[in-house]
Design a protein around this motif. Structure first.
Motif, PDB file in Angstrom:
ATOM      1  N   ARG A  32      52.780 -15.697  17.027  1.00 39.56           N
ATOM      2  CA  ARG A  32      53.170 -17.135  16.558  1.00 39.56           C
ATOM      3  C   ARG A  32      52.056 -17.888  15.748  1.00 39.56           C
ATOM      4  N   ARG A  33      50.623 -17.128  15.984  1.00 42.22           N
ATOM      5  CA  ARG A  33      49.347 -17.818  15.473  1.00 42.22           C
ATOM      6  C   ARG A  33      49.542 -17.704  14.060  1.00 42.22           C
ATOM      7  N   CYS A  34      48.787 -18.870  13.415  1.00 42.97           N
ATOM      8  CA  CYS A  34      49.124 -18.561  11.758  1.00 42.97           C
ATOM      9  C   CYS A  34      47.650 -19.457  11.466  1.00 42.97           C
ATOM     10  N   ASN A  35      46.936 -19.054  10.394  1.00 46.32           N
ATOM     11  CA  ASN A  35      45.603 -19.634   9.920  1.00 46.32           C
ATOM     12  C   ASN A  35      46.078 -20.907   9.056  1.00 46.32           C
ATOM     13  N   GLU A  53      52.862 -13.264  24.643  1.00 50.37           N
ATOM     14  CA  GLU A  53      53.168 -12.329  23.535  1.00 50.37           C
ATOM     15  C   GLU A  53      53.378 -10.937  23.863  1.00 50.37           C
ATOM     16  N   LEU A  54      54.252 -10.162  23.205  1.00 45.43           N
ATOM     17  CA  LEU A  54      54.188  -8.721  23.967  1.00 45.43           C
ATOM     18  C   LEU A  54      52.850  -7.841  23.409  1.00 45.43           C
ATOM     19  N   SER A  55      52.562  -7.145  24.382  1.00 44.27           N
ATOM     20  CA  SER A  55      51.596  -6.171  24.161  1.00 44.27           C
ATOM     21  C   SER A  55      52.089  -4.910  23.204  1.00 44.27           C
ATOM     22  N   TYR A  56      51.044  -4.092  22.937  1.00 38.22           N
ATOM     23  CA  TYR A  56      51.379  -3.026  21.994  1.00 38.22           C
ATOM     24  C   TYR A  56      52.333  -2.051  22.764  1.00 38.22           C
ATOM     25  N   LEU A  83      47.404 -11.562  11.703  1.00 40.23           N
ATOM     26  CA  LEU A  83      46.341 -11.812  12.720  1.00 40.23           C
ATOM     27  C   LEU A  83      46.363 -11.099  13.905  1.00 40.23           C
ATOM     28  N   ARG A  84      47.567 -10.442  13.974  1.00 42.17           N
ATOM     29  CA  ARG A  84      47.691  -9.447  15.214  1.00 42.17           C
ATOM     30  C   ARG A  84      46.960  -8.381  15.125  1.00 42.17           C
ATOM     31  N   ARG A  85      46.103  -7.632  15.929  1.00 41.37           N
ATOM     32  CA  ARG A  85      44.979  -6.663  15.624  1.00 41.37           C
ATOM     33  C   ARG A  85      46.034  -5.248  15.543  1.00 41.37           C
ATOM     34  N   ASP A  86      46.930  -5.315  16.049  1.00 36.16           N
ATOM     35  CA  ASP A  86      47.587  -3.715  16.196  1.00 36.16           C
ATOM     36  C   ASP A  86      48.828  -3.656  15.105  1.00 36.16           C
ATOM     37  N   ILE A  87      48.699  -4.734  14.154  1.00 35.36           N
ATOM     38  CA  ILE A  87      49.918  -4.876  13.173  1.00 35.36           C
ATOM     39  C   ILE A  87      49.941  -3.573  12.425  1.00 35.36           C
ATOM     40  N   TYR A  88      48.663  -2.960  12.046  1.00 34.73           N
ATOM     41  CA  TYR A  88      48.784  -1.644  11.191  1.00 34.73           C
ATOM     42  C   TYR A  88      49.447  -0.349  12.124  1.00 34.73           C
ATOM     43  N   ASP A 116      43.236  -1.455   2.010  1.00 30.01           N
ATOM     44  CA  ASP A 116      43.593  -0.053   2.063  1.00 30.01           C
ATOM     45  C   ASP A 116      44.467   0.297   3.566  1.00 30.01           C
ATOM     46  N   GLN A 117      44.058  -0.423   4.454  1.00 29.30           N
ATOM     47  CA  GLN A 117      44.720  -0.203   5.805  1.00 29.30           C
ATOM     48  C   GLN A 117      46.225  -0.655   5.546  1.00 29.30           C
TER      49      GLN A 117
END
Length: 377
Positions: A32-35, A53-56, A83-88, A116-117
């Protein structure tokens, strides 16, 4: 979603009928976080962490259940999903499962450091939101420089040969910039444009006075039809779609009757096959805490939570009164919607606007911009 370009193409050549999937397209708000702080944000996101929020690992379990249930289209959204670190990792995992995976972003965080990611994830589509030209966009998004950053992100995606599109939420405030954004689309060689009508959810509810007046909406839709047709005739078709107002389909039928009357019967058949609003059936939403909703505008109504019950079971529960009503054809709508001769096309339009305006989920949709003559056969 109304795929304008598909219907425009059908005016010139046969188009194969589409087969509806039994499983929905799932829009998943992973964070839900947004810049940014957009005035019409349906999730009322802001730049802070939200608990629960759900974990990976939890997200992976949900993804497995979605796949086993037959879900083949997944839109990863937010807040700002980057902003979610595991988005990739989540994006790559969904692709490994064979899903169509879209990324819905504001574009400001797409940079040389992560492009690139993003490209390596193999996203089938990256949608970047622009709510007007520079001054207006920055004002609506609550951040100076947001427009330039989003446009830069869009260009980086294009250079990596990612399918990228502009997303635009039409309001009374920004309708004057539609021409300019269509020019940007052409200049930047972007092949997809999505126009969203304002819906009454999140901050969009408090800003519903900005909802474009019916005359403005009609002009905007006609402009999309004619622009799409221009590209089609030039042999350089681009994708145009609209969402959150299924009256668009009926309005298109009337446009065809005026300009291509010999094609009206075919378009009418196609529109009936399309069937209009699919909230609670062809579209589902999972929010950042795992609550399941009929679509992204129903965050105030939870069908269940994927941390307590699999999505497949929640979505298969026909005893929920809202879900049962949304899946009924025809829906038990009232007012102008009940009297409309084209209910089988639009399916009662957007129920959240009706509920937020009247307290009655089955009342007529105040966002319908068709006049009384146009809803009569």
């Amino acid at each position: 979603m109304f795929r304008i370009s598909r219907f425009i193409a059908a005016l010139h050549s046969p188009v194969a009928a589409t087969r509806a999937s039994k499983a929905p397209v799932v829009i998943w708000n992973l964070i839900r976080r947004c810049n940014l702080h957009c005035s019409h944000c349906y999730s009322a996101s802001t730049n802070k962490d939200f608990p629960g929020e759900l974990s990976y690992e939890q997200a992976c379990s949900v993804m497995d259940d979605l796949h086993q249930f037959g879900v083949r289209a997944l839109i990863l959204s937010g807040g700002e999903p980057l902003l979610r670190r595991d988005i990739y990792d989540l994006g790559r995992r969904a692709k490994t499962l064979g899903m169509y995976v879209g990324l819905s972003s504001n574009g400001t965080l797409i940079t040389e450091q992560n492009i690139d990611q993003i490209a390596d994830c193999g996203f089938d589509y990256v949608g970047i939101s622009l709510d007007g030209l520079q001054a207006r966009h920055d004002r609506i998004r609550g951040e100076n420089g947001a427009y330039a950053a989003s446009l830069h992100g869009l260009r980086l995606c294009r250079e990596k040969h990612l399918k990228v599109g502009l997303r635009f939420t039409l309001t009374q405030e920004n309708a004057a910039d539609l021409n300019g954004l269509l020019a940007v689309m052409d200049q930047e060689q972007i092949d997809r444009f999505y126009l969203s009508h304002l819906n009454y959810a999140g901050r969009g509810l408090s800003n519903r006075a900005l909802a474009s007046h019916h005359a403005v909406t009609r002009r905007a839709m006609e402009q999309l039809f004619t622009t799409c047709m221009t590209y089609q005739k030039a042999g350089k078709p681009k994708e145009f779609t609209s969402g959150n107002n299924d009256a668009d389909g009926v309005f298109f039928l009337h446009w065809v009757r005026r300009h291509y009357p010999d094609q009206a019967k075919k378009i009418l058949t196609m529109l009936r096959q399309w069937g209009g609003n699919s909230s609670g059936q062809g579209i589902a939403n999972i929010d950042n805490r795992g609550n399941v909703h009929p679509d992204t505008m129903w965050w105030h109504y939870s069908l269940g939570n994927v941390l307590k019950q699999p999505f497949s079971e929640i979505w298969s529960n026909n005893q929920d009164p809202l879900l049962a009503g949304l899946r009924q054809r025809p829906r038990p709508v009232q007012g102008r919607c009940a009297r409309c001769a084209y209910l089988d096309i639009c399916n009662g339009n957007t129920r959240t606007r009706a509920e937020k305006s009247t307290g009655n989920v089955w009342a007529e949709d105040p966002g319908c911009y068709l006049n009384n003559r146009e809803i009569t056969a």
